[in-house]
Scaffold this active site. Structure first.
Site, PDB file in Angstrom:
ATOM      1  N   GLY A  64       0.819  -1.206   0.000  1.00 47.82           N
ATOM      2  CA  GLY A  64       0.000   0.000   0.000  1.00 47.82           C
ATOM      3  C   GLY A  64       0.851   1.253   0.000  1.00 47.82           C
ATOM      4  O   GLY A  64       0.337   2.361   0.004  1.00 47.82           O
TER       5      GLY A  64
ATOM      6  N   GLY B  49       9.411  -4.112  -2.249  1.00 45.53           N
ATOM      7  CA  GLY B  49       9.815  -2.724  -2.465  1.00 45.53           C
ATOM      8  C   GLY B  49      10.986  -2.306  -1.603  1.00 45.53           C
ATOM      9  O   GLY B  49      11.097  -1.141  -1.238  1.00 45.53           O
TER      10      GLY B  49
ATOM     11  N   CYS C  27       7.205  -2.989  11.490  1.00 49.31           N
ATOM     12  CA  CYS C  27       6.659  -3.551  10.275  1.00 49.31           C
ATOM     13  C   CYS C  27       5.263  -4.113  10.477  1.00 49.31           C
ATOM     14  O   CYS C  27       5.074  -5.037  11.247  1.00 49.31           O
ATOM     15  CB  CYS C  27       7.634  -4.651   9.859  1.00 49.31           C
ATOM     16  SG  CYS C  27       7.231  -5.604   8.459  1.00 49.31           S
TER      17      CYS C  27
ATOM     18  N   CYS D  15      10.909 -10.293  11.049  1.00 47.82           N
ATOM     19  CA  CYS D  15       9.749 -10.326  10.160  1.00 47.82           C
ATOM     20  C   CYS D  15      10.186 -10.707   8.748  1.00 47.82           C
ATOM     21  O   CYS D  15       9.550 -11.530   8.097  1.00 47.82           O
ATOM     22  CB  CYS D  15       9.052  -8.967  10.150  1.00 47.82           C
ATOM     23  SG  CYS D  15       7.713  -8.840   8.948  1.00 47.82           S
TER      24      CYS D  15
ATOM     25  N   VAL E  75       4.334   3.506  -1.616  1.00 51.98           N
ATOM     26  CA  VAL E  75       4.788   3.889  -2.948  1.00 51.98           C
ATOM     27  C   VAL E  75       5.870   2.937  -3.465  1.00 51.98           C
ATOM     28  O   VAL E  75       5.927   2.633  -4.660  1.00 51.98           O
ATOM     29  CB  VAL E  75       5.282   5.360  -2.951  1.00 51.98           C
ATOM     30  CG1 VAL E  75       6.508   5.534  -2.051  1.00 51.98           C
ATOM     31  CG2 VAL E  75       5.578   5.827  -4.362  1.00 51.98           C
TER      32      VAL E  75
END
Length: 395
Positions: A11, A125, A201, A101, A13
RNA sequence: UGUCCCGUGGUGUAAUGGUAGCACAACAGAUUUUGGUUCUGUUUGUCUAGGUUCGAAUCCUGGCGGGACAA
């Protein structure tokens, strides 16, 4: 039909642009959104942190015209990340949940989910790069720093294995953040101007003491100030023996109640971490007070005044053998071998020159310059040039 | 009991007749995909009651509170 790639859409960029770039390159994409947390306890926003995120992820998938699905990994996240977090804090150590994570969730269970969807690769990303070299006829993956010096996120992937890297893709690692934003803007991605995520995270920004109090109880204890000229800091004359010298320099200072004076009270030593300044609630000092040690057994918090306090600095650290992880096993130090490396002990810290020594009981990192806030439970990650070679938990 | 000293934000201090300042703490924002750090900003004060003065944290008197010495 191209190679099938699952892209983790958060969600934000970065993952949106990663997906867009892969789409341009002709990959057969599927967008997956990870749900790692349901609770709102302890979160600052008050509402479900990922509600907006999943909507933006979905919009991005629609824009790119790729299938979209949410994968709920919250049970495993609680078990493998959150429980570890509580356990480390309980022991007076400071965990790094995001590194866990990545190792346990994103590049393990999430990859499994992607494979179940028929994908061969998983793209994220992250600002880091991967390349492949041949060593003795086997493909070997290298994890390289992201090109944007201010955004390099390789540190958070310092616990990945060769196997995990094999299926990873990092489409934006060669870009600057500003370029990523521009690509998003120019191509009408709805995430173009979304604020970067922060905090743990997928849990979001939390008030840590409040969050920790779900499992760790508050109990009153004292704050002790250790004077900077205390005997505690006078290391015994360093032996000529290298091994003993490394052992001495890498061991934390041990404080006792009698080494300083009581300057305040706290609500639980395990809520603090070394180097911490805020939250001590002790005023009236000439200089700020920093945490220099915590004794969870006796619930005592040791502090020192000023950012030059000797208790804040250490020139070596130790990583036990079981906590050493080589991303490049072929490059692992042999017993009694030493090597110059560049190290960071926290995200975004400029790399520090150091020498690594592999001794029978573990790895010693001997820095050229004293390091501030060497904290047990945190990860040290060592690099050679741009390449992240390995990492380990600070003892 | 007598003599002396001291009371300034939450804490430590500066201002000796002229706009109460600084540091630490706290809070907020910025930075940051861990914790933490860092940066910026904000809030909060002259023990109390009188008096002198154009004007009092500052000088005078009483009270209250704390400390020291004496006995």
């Amino acid at each position: 039909m191209g190679t099938k790639v699952a892209v983790g859409l958060s969600g934000g960029v970065d993952s949106s642009v990663a997906a867009w770039l892969l789409k341009q390159q002709g990959f057969d994409l599927i967008g997956l959104f990870m749900i790692n947390w349901h609770d709102t306890e302890g979160t600052l926003s008050g509402d479900c942190p990922w509600m907006d995120d999943i909507i933006f992820a979905q919009l991005t998938a629609r824009k790119l015209d790729i299938p979209f699905e949410a994968v709920d990994l919250s049970a495993a996240y609680r078990q493998r990340v959150v429980d570890y977090m509580f356990e480390e804090y309980r022991r007076g150590r400071t965990p790094n949940p995001d590194i866990l994570c990545n190792r346990e969730i994103k590049f393990d269970l999430f990859v499994q989910a992607a494979i179940n969807h028929g994908a061969q690769y998983v793209a994220t990303g992250h600002y880091c790069r991967k390349d492949t070299i041949m060593i003795n006829g086997t493909e070997t993956y290298r994890l390289l720093a992201g090109v944007d010096p201010g955004k390099d996120q390789s540190y958070f992937l310092c616990q990945l294995s060769q196997q995990q890297l094999a299926s990873a893709m990092f489409p934006i690692g060669h870009l600057l953040k500003s370029e990523v934003r521009r690509i998003a803007e120019n191509n009408g991605l709805v995430t173009a101007r979304r604020k970067d995520s922060q905090g743990i995270c997928f849990v979001g920004k939390v008030d840590l003491p409040v969050f920790l109090q779900q499992k760790l109880e508050a109990k009153d204890g004292v704050i002790v100030e250790i004077p900077s000229d205390s005997e505690v800091f006078k290391r015994k004359i360093l032996p000529y023996d290298l091994h003993e010298k490394l052992q001495a320099l890498s061991s934390p200072y041990t404080y006792h109640l009698s080494d300083g004076k009581i300057v305040g009270k706290h609500r639980g030593a395990h809520f603090f971490t070394i180097g911490q300044r805020k939250g001590l609630n002790v005023g009236g000092m000439m200089d700020p007070l920093f945490v220099i040690g915590l004794d969870v057994e006796n619930n005592i918090l040791y502090t020192g005044q000023g950012d030059q306090h000797p208790g804040l600095y250490r020139t070596a650290l130790f990583i036990a053998n079981r906590d050493i992880h080589w991303i490049r096993p072929d490059q692992a130090l042999q017993l009694m071998e030493e090597r110059r490396m560049r190290i960071r002990i926290r995200y975004r810290q400029p790399l520090q020159d150091a020498t690594l020594y592999q001794m029978p009981e573990g790895l010693y990192v001997f820095f050229d310059e004293p390091q501030r806030g060497v904290t047990p439970g945190q990860f040290a990650a060592w690099y050679h040039d741009d390449e992240l070679m390995g990492s380990g938990v600070i003892n």
